[in-house]
Design an enzyme around this catalytic site. Structure first.
Site, PDB file in Angstrom:
ATOM      1  N   ARG A 174       0.824  -1.235   0.000  1.00 34.80           N
ATOM      2  CA  ARG A 174       0.000   0.000   0.000  1.00 34.80           C
ATOM      3  C   ARG A 174       0.851   1.276   0.000  1.00 34.80           C
ATOM      4  O   ARG A 174       0.486   2.289   0.614  1.00 34.80           O
ATOM      5  CB  ARG A 174      -0.949   0.039   1.207  1.00 34.80           C
ATOM      6  N   SER A 226     -10.779  -1.101   4.134  1.00 31.10           N
ATOM      7  CA  SER A 226      -9.887  -1.193   5.304  1.00 31.10           C
ATOM      8  C   SER A 226      -9.274   0.171   5.608  1.00 31.10           C
ATOM      9  O   SER A 226      -8.689   0.805   4.730  1.00 31.10           O
ATOM     10  CB  SER A 226      -8.772  -2.206   5.042  1.00 31.10           C
ATOM     11  N   GLU A 275      -4.392   3.424   6.248  1.00 29.41           N
ATOM     12  CA  GLU A 275      -4.246   3.123   4.823  1.00 29.41           C
ATOM     13  C   GLU A 275      -4.944   4.225   4.015  1.00 29.41           C
ATOM     14  O   GLU A 275      -4.469   4.627   2.964  1.00 29.41           O
ATOM     15  CB  GLU A 275      -4.887   1.765   4.515  1.00 29.41           C
TER      16      GLU A 275
HETATM   17  C1  FAD Z   1     -15.868  -1.564   0.204  1.00 35.23           C
HETATM   18  C2  FAD Z   1     -14.408  -1.265  -0.126  1.00 35.23           C
HETATM   19  C3  FAD Z   1     -13.537  -2.328  -0.292  1.00 35.23           C
HETATM   20  C4  FAD Z   1     -12.185  -2.077  -0.603  1.00 35.23           C
HETATM   21  N1  FAD Z   1     -11.334  -3.132  -0.763  1.00 35.23           N
HETATM   22  C5  FAD Z   1     -10.040  -2.908  -1.048  1.00 35.23           C
HETATM   23  C6  FAD Z   1      -9.122  -3.988  -1.236  1.00 35.23           C
HETATM   24  O1  FAD Z   1      -9.473  -5.158  -1.198  1.00 35.23           O
HETATM   25  N2  FAD Z   1      -7.816  -3.676  -1.502  1.00 35.23           N
HETATM   26  C7  FAD Z   1      -7.370  -2.399  -1.589  1.00 35.23           C
HETATM   27  O2  FAD Z   1      -6.167  -2.188  -1.838  1.00 35.23           O
HETATM   28  N3  FAD Z   1      -8.215  -1.360  -1.424  1.00 35.23           N
HETATM   29  C8  FAD Z   1      -9.530  -1.573  -1.166  1.00 35.23           C
HETATM   30  N4  FAD Z   1     -10.376  -0.507  -0.985  1.00 35.23           N
HETATM   31  C9  FAD Z   1      -9.836   0.864  -1.048  1.00 35.23           C
HETATM   32  C10 FAD Z   1      -9.886   1.481  -2.445  1.00 35.23           C
HETATM   33  O3  FAD Z   1     -10.938   0.966  -3.230  1.00 35.23           O
HETATM   34  C11 FAD Z   1      -8.562   1.312  -3.213  1.00 35.23           C
HETATM   35  O4  FAD Z   1      -7.466   1.882  -2.501  1.00 35.23           O
HETATM   36  C12 FAD Z   1      -8.631   1.977  -4.589  1.00 35.23           C
HETATM   37  O5  FAD Z   1      -7.490   1.624  -5.328  1.00 35.23           O
HETATM   38  C13 FAD Z   1      -8.732   3.501  -4.522  1.00 35.23           C
HETATM   39  O6  FAD Z   1      -9.074   3.968  -5.810  1.00 35.23           O
HETATM   40  P1  FAD Z   1      -9.861   5.359  -5.969  1.00 35.23           P
HETATM   41  O7  FAD Z   1      -9.961   5.650  -7.421  1.00 35.23           O
HETATM   42  O8  FAD Z   1     -11.146   5.313  -5.226  1.00 35.23           O
HETATM   43  O9  FAD Z   1      -8.824   6.308  -5.258  1.00 35.23           O
HETATM   44  P2  FAD Z   1      -9.132   7.662  -4.447  1.00 35.23           P
HETATM   45  O10 FAD Z   1      -9.723   7.330  -3.123  1.00 35.23           O
HETATM   46  O11 FAD Z   1      -9.866   8.597  -5.302  1.00 35.23           O
HETATM   47  O12 FAD Z   1      -7.633   8.161  -4.228  1.00 35.23           O
HETATM   48  C14 FAD Z   1      -6.763   7.425  -3.392  1.00 35.23           C
HETATM   49  C15 FAD Z   1      -5.365   8.080  -3.458  1.00 35.23           C
HETATM   50  O13 FAD Z   1      -4.861   7.973  -4.781  1.00 35.23           O
HETATM   51  C16 FAD Z   1      -4.581   9.257  -5.316  1.00 35.23           C
HETATM   52  N5  FAD Z   1      -4.914   9.216  -6.742  1.00 35.23           N
HETATM   53  C17 FAD Z   1      -6.124   8.973  -7.295  1.00 35.23           C
HETATM   54  N6  FAD Z   1      -6.019   8.987  -8.643  1.00 35.23           N
HETATM   55  C18 FAD Z   1      -4.730   9.263  -8.938  1.00 35.23           C
HETATM   56  C19 FAD Z   1      -4.001   9.420 -10.147  1.00 35.23           C
HETATM   57  N7  FAD Z   1      -4.574   9.296 -11.344  1.00 35.23           N
HETATM   58  N8  FAD Z   1      -2.674   9.692 -10.083  1.00 35.23           N
HETATM   59  C20 FAD Z   1      -2.055   9.818  -8.876  1.00 35.23           C
HETATM   60  N9  FAD Z   1      -2.693   9.700  -7.695  1.00 35.23           N
HETATM   61  C21 FAD Z   1      -4.020   9.410  -7.721  1.00 35.23           C
HETATM   62  C22 FAD Z   1      -5.447  10.216  -4.521  1.00 35.23           C
HETATM   63  O14 FAD Z   1      -4.907  11.528  -4.531  1.00 35.23           O
HETATM   64  C23 FAD Z   1      -5.407   9.582  -3.135  1.00 35.23           C
HETATM   65  O15 FAD Z   1      -4.203   9.906  -2.477  1.00 35.23           O
HETATM   66  C24 FAD Z   1     -11.733  -0.739  -0.709  1.00 35.23           C
HETATM   67  C25 FAD Z   1     -12.641   0.315  -0.543  1.00 35.23           C
HETATM   68  C26 FAD Z   1     -13.969   0.050  -0.260  1.00 35.23           C
HETATM   69  C27 FAD Z   1     -14.922   1.207  -0.120  1.00 35.23           C
END
Ligand code: FAD
Length: 321
Positions: A185, A234, A304
């Site tokens: 992560r 998480s 995280e």
């Molecule tokens: C129900 C649920 C289950 C989940 N299960 C998992 C799991 O199994 N494993 C896991 O790892 N995560 C999990 N997550 C967390 C999340 O889905 C992941 O971390 C996902 O990759 C985040 O993507 P996002 O587009 O929503 O990022 P965001 O929340 O929009 O951004 C997260 C971070 O990435 C940065 N970011 C976003 N886009 C870019 C870009 N294009 N370039 C540079 N930086 C960027 C943002 O600035 C921020 O710091 C879960 C979340 C939920 C709600």
């Protein structure tokens, strides 16, 4: 702020009035509440919030910005907590933009806004394996690359061949995996560059096996995690050799309610917004969890989720049970 808004508005309107090709075609919103872009459904306002039409449009917008504009990238906000004090500068929203996905033999090139689940499906249809863990991650490829998202023993950077990035001047680059230090992560790379796309390579295998694995992994997820509620997945990273959820449960915090949020009864590493929480209340509950687990086990949990924006007040650590 008013000056910056005026400059951006002039750049857009000026090109329209000339009847020429518009400089910026995407949607720019001012003072936009971020709660609707984050899966916890909380958050303050962003001064400017820009949703590009495509990558050329993004370049045009970035080129118009003052050099000191603070930029924050948000995909689907599924791992982000934005404090009620809001975000200065511009939020670049990719969750409904930058959605191209191209398959080329055994390679998949996915733009930053492509949902992880769509990549998992494409991998399955392409007759490959390795991408099924992405099916249950409710974020974008850009967010997954930034977080090194993973599940069930896999993570996205295992499959990255190269990425495309963009900097604040709108300059695009292709970068090799070796340009990044990747860990659990955690992804460290060139500063002030954001992900435009990722080129991923999976392994060839039997399609039917892969479909079964996606179904099986989604089933395991549904059995162990709360669904259909406002959460960010998480909240804390697993400490070496242990699980954050196990420690939080052993500390007696399952179901613990503070402000408008509580620790899930199903999975103790999930914090659920009961519909009335503020971002600060979620941060308070995180502080309570960190404090309680440290008191009981001497382990300091590391978040995280990414916490962004201006704080409105000091943290309130709740009473433990
Ligand atoms: C129900 C649920 C289950 C989940 N299960 C998992 C799991 O199994 N494993 C896991 O790892 N995560 C999990 N997550 C967390 C999340 O889905 C992941 O971390 C996902 O990759 C985040 O993507 P996002 O587009 O929503 O990022 P965001 O929340 O929009 O951004 C997260 C971070 O990435 C940065 N970011 C976003 N886009 C870019 C870009 N294009 N370039 C540079 N930086 C960027 C943002 O600035 C921020 O710091 C879960 C979340 C939920 C709600």
């Amino acid at each position: 702020m008013a000056q910056t808004n005026q400059r951006i508005a002039q750049a857009i309107a000026g090109a329209e009035m000339n009847g020429q090709h518009r400089t910026v075609r995407g949607v720019l919103r001012l003072n936009e509440p971020m709660a609707k872009y984050c899966s916890w459904r909380v958050g303050g306002i962003a001064e400017r919030c820009f949703e590009p039409s495509d990558r050329d449009d993004l370049v045009a917008y970035l080129c118009d910005l003052p050099r000191d504009e603070l930029l924050t990238w948000i995909g689907l906000g599924s791992n982000t907590l934005i404090r009620e004090g809001g975000l200065p500068g511009t939020v670049i929203l990719t969750g409904r933009a930058l959605g191209n996905l191209v398959m080329n033999d055994d390679r998949i090139e996915a733009e930053a806004g492509v949902p992880c689940a769509k990549v998992a499906k494409a991998v399955e249809r392409g007759g490959q394996v390795g991408g099924e863990f992405l099916a249950g991650i409710p974020g974008t490829i850009g967010g997954a690359l930034a977080m090194n998202a993973g599940a069930f023993g896999s993570d996205i950077w295992t499959f990255v061949e190269s990425v495309e990035t963009i900097d604040r001047n709108g300059e695009m680059r292709r970068r090799a995996r070796s340009d990044y230090a990747v860990d659990y992560r955690s992804v460290q790379g060139p500063v002030d560059e954001w992900f435009l796309s990722g080129t991923l390579r999976f392994r060839a295998a039997d399609v039917a096996d892969n479909a079964n694995t996606i179904r099986e992994l989604l089933g395991r997820r549904n059995a162990s995690q709360p669904t259909g509620v406002a959460s960010c997945g998480s909240v804390f990273k697993n400490p070496p050799g242990d699980y954050a959820g196990r420690l939080i449960e052993a500390a007696g915090l399952k179901g613990f309610h503070q402000g408008g949020c509580y620790v899930s009864d199903k999975h103790a590493n999930f914090i659920i917004n009961d519909g009335s929480a503020t971002a600060e209340e979620i941060e308070d509950l995180m502080a309570t969890i960190i404090h309680t687990v440290r008191e009981k086990f001497g382990i300091t949990l590391q978040p995280e989720v990414r916490i962004l924006g201006r704080r409105t007040r000091a943290l309130v650590v709740g009473n433990q049970r």
